[in-house]
Motif scaffolding. Structure first.
Motif, PDB file in Angstrom:
ATOM      1  N   UNK A   1       0.828  -1.213   0.000  1.00 20.19           N
ATOM      2  CA  UNK A   1       0.000   0.000   0.000  1.00 20.19           C
ATOM      3  C   UNK A   1       0.862   1.262   0.000  1.00 20.19           C
ATOM      4  N   UNK A   2       2.033   1.166   0.579  1.00 17.91           N
ATOM      5  CA  UNK A   2       2.951   2.309   0.622  1.00 17.91           C
ATOM      6  C   UNK A   2       3.461   2.673  -0.774  1.00 17.91           C
ATOM      7  N   UNK A   3       3.363   1.744  -1.707  1.00 17.65           N
ATOM      8  CA  UNK A   3       3.841   1.970  -3.066  1.00 17.65           C
ATOM      9  C   UNK A   3       2.729   2.409  -4.021  1.00 17.65           C
ATOM     10  N   UNK A   4       1.503   2.414  -3.518  1.00 17.98           N
ATOM     11  CA  UNK A   4       0.351   2.810  -4.339  1.00 17.98           C
ATOM     12  C   UNK A   4       0.336   4.329  -4.499  1.00 17.98           C
ATOM     13  N   UNK A   5       0.082   4.839  -5.700  1.00 18.65           N
ATOM     14  CA  UNK A   5       0.021   6.294  -5.882  1.00 18.65           C
ATOM     15  C   UNK A   5      -1.129   6.910  -5.102  1.00 18.65           C
ATOM     16  N   UNK A   6      -1.024   8.193  -4.757  1.00 19.63           N
ATOM     17  CA  UNK A   6      -2.096   8.856  -4.009  1.00 19.63           C
ATOM     18  C   UNK A   6      -3.434   8.768  -4.747  1.00 19.63           C
ATOM     19  N   UNK A   7      -4.493   8.657  -3.973  1.00 23.28           N
ATOM     20  CA  UNK A   7      -5.834   8.598  -4.567  1.00 23.28           C
ATOM     21  C   UNK A   7      -6.170   9.957  -5.181  1.00 23.28           C
ATOM     22  N   UNK A   8      -6.661   9.983  -6.412  1.00 25.12           N
ATOM     23  CA  UNK A   8      -6.904  11.259  -7.096  1.00 25.12           C
ATOM     24  C   UNK A   8      -8.162  11.969  -6.587  1.00 25.12           C
ATOM     25  N   UNK A   9      -8.268  13.275  -6.808  1.00 26.46           N
ATOM     26  CA  UNK A   9      -9.460  14.036  -6.405  1.00 26.46           C
ATOM     27  C   UNK A   9     -10.612  13.790  -7.383  1.00 26.46           C
ATOM     28  N   UNK A  10     -11.339  12.726  -7.140  1.00 30.89           N
ATOM     29  CA  UNK A  10     -12.401  12.292  -8.052  1.00 30.89           C
ATOM     30  C   UNK A  10     -13.767  12.757  -7.561  1.00 30.89           C
ATOM     31  N   UNK A  11     -14.601  13.181  -8.492  1.00 34.04           N
ATOM     32  CA  UNK A  11     -15.990  13.518  -8.172  1.00 34.04           C
ATOM     33  C   UNK A  11     -16.913  12.437  -8.721  1.00 34.04           C
ATOM     34  N   UNK A  12     -17.900  12.075  -7.906  1.00 32.70           N
ATOM     35  CA  UNK A  12     -18.894  11.083  -8.303  1.00 32.70           C
ATOM     36  C   UNK A  12     -20.283  11.684  -8.231  1.00 32.70           C
ATOM     37  N   UNK A  13     -21.169  11.142  -9.030  1.00 29.38           N
ATOM     38  CA  UNK A  13     -22.555  11.607  -9.102  1.00 29.38           C
ATOM     39  C   UNK A  13     -23.496  10.470  -8.710  1.00 29.38           C
ATOM     40  N   UNK A  14     -24.520  10.781  -7.911  1.00 28.65           N
ATOM     41  CA  UNK A  14     -25.552   9.778  -7.614  1.00 28.65           C
ATOM     42  C   UNK A  14     -26.266   9.414  -8.914  1.00 28.65           C
ATOM     43  N   UNK A  15     -26.406   8.110  -9.151  1.00 24.35           N
ATOM     44  CA  UNK A  15     -27.013   7.636 -10.391  1.00 24.35           C
ATOM     45  C   UNK A  15     -28.416   7.077 -10.159  1.00 24.35           C
TER      46      UNK A  15
ATOM     47  N   UNK B   1     -11.385   8.620 -16.012  1.00 27.25           N
ATOM     48  CA  UNK B   1     -10.002   8.252 -16.347  1.00 27.25           C
ATOM     49  C   UNK B   1      -9.143   8.216 -15.088  1.00 27.25           C
ATOM     50  N   UNK B   2      -9.295   9.217 -14.233  1.00 27.27           N
ATOM     51  CA  UNK B   2      -8.483   9.292 -13.009  1.00 27.27           C
ATOM     52  C   UNK B   2      -8.671   8.058 -12.131  1.00 27.27           C
ATOM     53  N   UNK B   3      -9.926   7.694 -11.875  1.00 27.73           N
ATOM     54  CA  UNK B   3     -10.148   6.586 -10.951  1.00 27.73           C
ATOM     55  C   UNK B   3      -9.849   5.240 -11.592  1.00 27.73           C
ATOM     56  N   UNK B   4     -10.083   5.103 -12.896  1.00 28.10           N
ATOM     57  CA  UNK B   4      -9.758   3.848 -13.577  1.00 28.10           C
ATOM     58  C   UNK B   4      -8.242   3.660 -13.649  1.00 28.10           C
ATOM     59  N   UNK B   5      -7.521   4.740 -13.917  1.00 28.30           N
ATOM     60  CA  UNK B   5      -6.055   4.653 -13.950  1.00 28.30           C
ATOM     61  C   UNK B   5      -5.501   4.298 -12.576  1.00 28.30           C
ATOM     62  N   UNK B   6      -6.101   4.872 -11.538  1.00 25.94           N
ATOM     63  CA  UNK B   6      -5.650   4.565 -10.180  1.00 25.94           C
ATOM     64  C   UNK B   6      -5.904   3.099  -9.862  1.00 25.94           C
ATOM     65  N   UNK B   7      -7.071   2.594 -10.217  1.00 26.72           N
ATOM     66  CA  UNK B   7      -7.384   1.185  -9.992  1.00 26.72           C
ATOM     67  C   UNK B   7      -6.393   0.283 -10.732  1.00 26.72           C
ATOM     68  N   UNK B   8      -6.031   0.671 -11.943  1.00 25.75           N
ATOM     69  CA  UNK B   8      -5.057  -0.115 -12.707  1.00 25.75           C
ATOM     70  C   UNK B   8      -3.693  -0.101 -12.007  1.00 25.75           C
ATOM     71  N   UNK B   9      -3.331   1.053 -11.432  1.00 25.14           N
ATOM     72  CA  UNK B   9      -2.054   1.154 -10.725  1.00 25.14           C
ATOM     73  C   UNK B   9      -2.036   0.239  -9.505  1.00 25.14           C
ATOM     74  N   UNK B  10      -3.128   0.229  -8.740  1.00 18.80           N
ATOM     75  CA  UNK B  10      -3.225  -0.651  -7.575  1.00 18.80           C
ATOM     76  C   UNK B  10      -3.189  -2.110  -8.018  1.00 18.80           C
ATOM     77  N   UNK B  11      -3.908  -2.400  -9.075  1.00 20.87           N
ATOM     78  CA  UNK B  11      -3.943  -3.755  -9.612  1.00 20.87           C
ATOM     79  C   UNK B  11      -2.544  -4.234  -9.964  1.00 20.87           C
ATOM     80  N   UNK B  12      -1.747  -3.335 -10.542  1.00 23.96           N
ATOM     81  CA  UNK B  12      -0.385  -3.689 -10.926  1.00 23.96           C
ATOM     82  C   UNK B  12       0.500  -3.911  -9.702  1.00 23.96           C
ATOM     83  N   UNK B  13       0.370  -3.049  -8.705  1.00 20.89           N
ATOM     84  CA  UNK B  13       1.206  -3.152  -7.502  1.00 20.89           C
ATOM     85  C   UNK B  13       0.850  -4.389  -6.687  1.00 20.89           C
ATOM     86  N   UNK B  14      -0.444  -4.631  -6.508  1.00 15.65           N
ATOM     87  CA  UNK B  14      -0.894  -5.707  -5.626  1.00 15.65           C
ATOM     88  C   UNK B  14      -1.275  -6.985  -6.361  1.00 15.65           C
ATOM     89  N   UNK B  15      -1.182  -6.927  -7.689  1.00 13.84           N
ATOM     90  CA  UNK B  15      -1.559  -8.088  -8.505  1.00 13.84           C
ATOM     91  C   UNK B  15      -2.974  -8.550  -8.174  1.00 13.84           C
TER      92      UNK B  15
END
Length: 227
Positions: A107-121, A142-156
């Motif tokens: 978790x220490x190697x995971x990039x910072x969580x981006x400032x993402x805005x979400x909307x109630x659907x 894009x921000x949150x999907x890229x972050x998820x991909x980064x975590x996925x790569x770090x933690x497999x």
């Protein structure tokens, strides 16, 4: 129709008992816990309380304030030891405490969580009842999907449906199928909530993600738990 997707009772014997009480269900996950002093928390609690005022806990088991969150990316569960739902860095028979050890370090190697805005659907009703969310803009997506991909790569960690993950805030779990009157009430709740989403377009900034550990669905701890 949403009614075709409702599957209350799916979590019974796994995360919950048939009386609506929580079972021991251990794991770890990366979530965005809702700050209790925010508008999004107040709206989530209001909707949860409205629904739980109508249904007994053996039909709908509401989640407590302390566990309300948006999952950023899923970790592993001790009772779900399948290759597709486990980190490829460890074998599926690895003790959970060792997975916690690894994830705490990674978790220490995971990039910072981006400032993402979400909307109630909408009000998403399936094995439980959730508030469905979607990114407020293409850049948020894009921000949150890229972050998820980064975590996925770090933690497999790359579970089935990773690229299509549907963001949500769970209000509670379905324990048993509602009767006809209950289904009509659920339909009314959904219509009212969905219409409110369309009219208001409520948007909030997602709190930063945290590495958390749990023994049940009732509480997610940022501190390590005994295993």
């Amino acid at each position: 129709m949403w009614q075709d997707d409702i599957c209350f009772g799916q979590s019974v014997g796994k995360k919950f008992n048939s009386d609506g009480s929580a079972r021991v269900f251990k794991g770890n996950t990366m979530i965005c816990l809702l700050d209790h002093d925010t508008e999004v928390f107040r709206r989530v609690v209001a909707e949860r309380d409205l629904i739980s005022s109508v249904f007994p806990v053996d039909v709908f088991s509401p989640l407590p304030d302390e566990s309300l969150h948006m999952t950023a990316i899923e970790g592993v569960c001790n009772d779900v030891r399948e290759k597709d739902y486990w980190t490829s860095l460890l074998t599926t028979d690895t003790p959970l405490v060792e997975v916690d050890d690894l994830f705490e370090d990674l978790w220490k190697k995971v990039p910072p969580f981006p400032p993402v805005k979400m909307r109630f659907d909408n009000l998403w009703i399936s094995s439980g009842i959730c508030i469905g969310l979607y990114p407020d803009s293409y850049s948020d997506d894009v921000l949150i999907r890229d972050w998820r991909d980064a975590v996925s790569s770090v933690m497999e960690l790359r579970f089935p449906g990773h690229d299509r993950y549907r963001f949500h805030i769970s209000l509670g779990y379905g324990i048993s199928m509602p009767d006809k009157e209950g289904m009509e009430k659920l339909d009314s709740f959904k219509k009212d909530f969905d219409e409110k989403c369309r009219k208001e377009g409520f948007v909030f900034t997602v709190p930063p993600a945290s590495m958390t550990y749990f023994d049940s669905m009732l509480f997610f701890s940022k501190e390590r738990l005994p295993r």
